[in-house]
Design a protein around this motif. Structure first.
Motif, PDB file in Angstrom:
ATOM      1  N   PHE A   1       0.834  -1.200   0.000  1.00 53.20           N
ATOM      2  CA  PHE A   1       0.000   0.000   0.000  1.00 53.20           C
ATOM      3  C   PHE A   1       0.877   1.263   0.000  1.00 53.20           C
ATOM      4  N   ALA A   2       1.914   1.234   0.822  1.00 53.25           N
ATOM      5  CA  ALA A   2       2.785   2.417   0.942  1.00 53.25           C
ATOM      6  C   ALA A   2       3.507   2.715  -0.369  1.00 53.25           C
ATOM      7  N   VAL A   3       3.987   1.667  -1.041  1.00 50.21           N
ATOM      8  CA  VAL A   3       4.788   1.863  -2.254  1.00 50.21           C
ATOM      9  C   VAL A   3       3.896   2.074  -3.485  1.00 50.21           C
ATOM     10  N   ASP A   4       2.888   1.213  -3.642  1.00 49.93           N
ATOM     11  CA  ASP A   4       2.105   1.245  -4.883  1.00 49.93           C
ATOM     12  C   ASP A   4       1.035   2.331  -4.878  1.00 49.93           C
ATOM     13  N   ILE A   5       0.446   2.595  -3.745  1.00 49.99           N
ATOM     14  CA  ILE A   5      -0.677   3.551  -3.705  1.00 49.99           C
ATOM     15  C   ILE A   5      -0.204   4.926  -3.196  1.00 49.99           C
ATOM     16  N   LEU A   6       0.474   4.918  -2.036  1.00 45.39           N
ATOM     17  CA  LEU A   6       0.897   6.214  -1.473  1.00 45.39           C
ATOM     18  C   LEU A   6       2.149   6.762  -2.147  1.00 45.39           C
ATOM     19  N   LYS A   7       2.880   5.876  -2.830  1.00 44.87           N
ATOM     20  CA  LYS A   7       4.127   6.268  -3.529  1.00 44.87           C
ATOM     21  C   LYS A   7       5.136   6.911  -2.568  1.00 44.87           C
ATOM     22  N   ILE A   8       5.274   6.309  -1.410  1.00 43.55           N
ATOM     23  CA  ILE A   8       6.286   6.821  -0.478  1.00 43.55           C
ATOM     24  C   ILE A   8       7.676   6.657  -1.124  1.00 43.55           C
ATOM     25  N   GLU A   9       8.608   7.491  -0.736  1.00 40.25           N
ATOM     26  CA  GLU A   9       9.935   7.462  -1.368  1.00 40.25           C
ATOM     27  C   GLU A   9      11.010   6.845  -0.480  1.00 40.25           C
ATOM     28  N   HIS A  10      10.699   6.729   0.798  1.00 38.09           N
ATOM     29  CA  HIS A  10      11.683   6.168   1.731  1.00 38.09           C
ATOM     30  C   HIS A  10      11.014   5.177   2.670  1.00 38.09           C
TER      31      HIS A  10
ATOM     32  N   ASN B   1      20.136  -6.898  13.097  1.00 40.19           N
ATOM     33  CA  ASN B   1      18.722  -7.200  12.846  1.00 40.19           C
ATOM     34  C   ASN B   1      18.102  -6.142  11.927  1.00 40.19           C
ATOM     35  N   VAL B   2      18.443  -4.875  12.145  1.00 40.99           N
ATOM     36  CA  VAL B   2      17.948  -3.812  11.255  1.00 40.99           C
ATOM     37  C   VAL B   2      18.436  -4.071   9.830  1.00 40.99           C
ATOM     38  N   LEU B   3      19.722  -4.369   9.704  1.00 37.17           N
ATOM     39  CA  LEU B   3      20.292  -4.633   8.380  1.00 37.17           C
ATOM     40  C   LEU B   3      19.546  -5.781   7.678  1.00 37.17           C
ATOM     41  N   GLN B   4      19.233  -6.840   8.426  1.00 37.79           N
ATOM     42  CA  GLN B   4      18.531  -7.970   7.809  1.00 37.79           C
ATOM     43  C   GLN B   4      17.138  -7.559   7.335  1.00 37.79           C
ATOM     44  N   GLN B   5      16.477  -6.699   8.106  1.00 35.80           N
ATOM     45  CA  GLN B   5      15.123  -6.283   7.693  1.00 35.80           C
ATOM     46  C   GLN B   5      15.195  -5.357   6.472  1.00 35.80           C
ATOM     47  N   VAL B   6      16.248  -4.553   6.384  1.00 37.96           N
ATOM     48  CA  VAL B   6      16.449  -3.718   5.181  1.00 37.96           C
ATOM     49  C   VAL B   6      16.585  -4.641   3.963  1.00 37.96           C
ATOM     50  N   LYS B   7      17.360  -5.712   4.137  1.00 42.86           N
ATOM     51  CA  LYS B   7      17.515  -6.675   3.028  1.00 42.86           C
ATOM     52  C   LYS B   7      16.171  -7.331   2.713  1.00 42.86           C
ATOM     53  N   ASN B   8      15.472  -7.775   3.738  1.00 41.86           N
ATOM     54  CA  ASN B   8      14.186  -8.460   3.498  1.00 41.86           C
ATOM     55  C   ASN B   8      13.236  -7.571   2.702  1.00 41.86           C
ATOM     56  N   ILE B   9      13.196  -6.289   3.054  1.00 41.76           N
ATOM     57  CA  ILE B   9      12.290  -5.371   2.346  1.00 41.76           C
ATOM     58  C   ILE B   9      12.766  -5.183   0.899  1.00 41.76           C
ATOM     59  N   SER B  10      14.086  -5.059   0.730  1.00 47.29           N
ATOM     60  CA  SER B  10      14.633  -4.873  -0.625  1.00 47.29           C
ATOM     61  C   SER B  10      14.428  -6.100  -1.503  1.00 47.29           C
ATOM     62  N   HIS B  11      14.298  -7.266  -0.872  1.00 48.92           N
ATOM     63  CA  HIS B  11      14.136  -8.497  -1.643  1.00 48.92           C
ATOM     64  C   HIS B  11      12.689  -8.734  -2.076  1.00 48.92           C
ATOM     65  N   THR B  12      11.754  -7.949  -1.565  1.00 48.91           N
ATOM     66  CA  THR B  12      10.348  -8.192  -1.937  1.00 48.91           C
ATOM     67  C   THR B  12      10.112  -7.832  -3.398  1.00 48.91           C
ATOM     68  N   THR B  13       9.128  -8.491  -3.979  1.00 43.35           N
ATOM     69  CA  THR B  13       8.737  -8.138  -5.352  1.00 43.35           C
ATOM     70  C   THR B  13       8.163  -6.718  -5.382  1.00 43.35           C
ATOM     71  N   ILE B  14       7.585  -6.290  -4.270  1.00 41.33           N
ATOM     72  CA  ILE B  14       6.979  -4.949  -4.214  1.00 41.33           C
ATOM     73  C   ILE B  14       8.046  -3.885  -4.482  1.00 41.33           C
ATOM     74  N   VAL B  15       9.169  -3.984  -3.769  1.00 44.98           N
ATOM     75  CA  VAL B  15      10.241  -2.992  -3.925  1.00 44.98           C
ATOM     76  C   VAL B  15      10.941  -3.161  -5.274  1.00 44.98           C
ATOM     77  N   GLN B  16      11.197  -4.383  -5.665  1.00 43.35           N
ATOM     78  CA  GLN B  16      11.914  -4.577  -6.942  1.00 43.35           C
ATOM     79  C   GLN B  16      11.076  -4.135  -8.138  1.00 43.35           C
ATOM     80  N   ARG B  17       9.754  -4.320  -8.052  1.00 41.24           N
ATOM     81  CA  ARG B  17       8.892  -3.830  -9.136  1.00 41.24           C
ATOM     82  C   ARG B  17       8.917  -2.306  -9.189  1.00 41.24           C
TER      83      ARG B  17
END
Ligand code: CO
Length: 211
Positions: A83-92, A151-167
């Motif tokens: 929702f944040a990326v596709d609809i709200l178009k958040i940048e960070h 743990n923060v670093l791993q969650q940054v990776k997890n988010i970057s690995h999603t199809t949502i972010v890569q799309r």
């Protein structure tokens, strides 16, 4: 005074303070939200997202859970991110951990706490992946705070690995994932400098070519 009644009184005071400075405040802000940021933080009551970064209602989209995790199969996390990326178009996207995190501490012990043990299992995996580095830190508090950062670093990776972010990156939407950490004992934030802002920042095994 009744402890819940106090909350309603606080709410009335807050409404008055907002509208005394800006009579149209609620009329205007109820129309839409235009946050530039998604915050993924810990549920800890001492880390109130908007307050520590000085943002008003409407400026920060927030997801909080125990120990600021983003497991790649968690539908709550994924739904918020989409929702944040596709609809709200958040940048960070900001993953914000905090030193002295009870969730991270619990994951360093063998105590049984309940269902949360299964949630915190994600942090045990981070520990296991960085065991040598962590066990070379002899001071227990420093080791635990390093695990907070890892743990923060791993969650940054997890988010970057999603199809949502890569799309989003594939369609050239500006989007950066950040890892920050907050200190409870002085209120200060620091940037762990582990930003991800494009597919080139993703380990090839996690890259997805989206249509
Ligand atoms: Co915490």
């Amino acid at each position: 005074m009744d402890k819940l009644r106090l909350l309603f009184e606080n709410n009335s005071d807050w409404v008055r303070s907002k509208t005394s400075k800006d009579p149209d405040y609620f009329a205007r802000t109820s129309k839409d939200q235009l946050p530039l940021y998604l915050w993924v933080g810990c549920s800890d009551s001492r880390v109130p997202a908007n307050e520590i970064v000085g943002l008003d209602p409407g400026e920060l989209f927030v997801h909080r859970n125990v120990a600021n995790l983003f497991p790649h199969t968690d539908f709550n996390c994924l739904s918020v991110l989409e929702f944040a990326v596709d609809i709200l178009k958040i940048e960070h996207v900001i993953v914000c951990g905090h030193y002295d995190c009870g969730g991270v501490k619990a994951a360093m012990t063998d105590h049984h706490l309940g269902l949360v043990d299964n949630w915190l299992r994600n942090i045990r995996d981070v520990y296991a992946a960085h065991r040598t580095e962590l066990e070379d830190i002899l001071n227990e508090k420093q080791r635990y705070n390093r695990l907070v950062e890892l743990n923060v670093l791993q969650q940054v990776k997890n988010i970057s690995h999603t199809t949502i972010v890569q799309r989003a990156w594939d369609r050239k939407q500006p989007l950066t994932v950040h890892g920050w950490v907050y200190r409870l004992d002085n209120g200060k934030l620091s940037d762990l400098a582990c930003n991800r802002s494009g597919t080139a920042d993703v380990d090839p095994i996690y890259r997805i070519r989206t249509p």
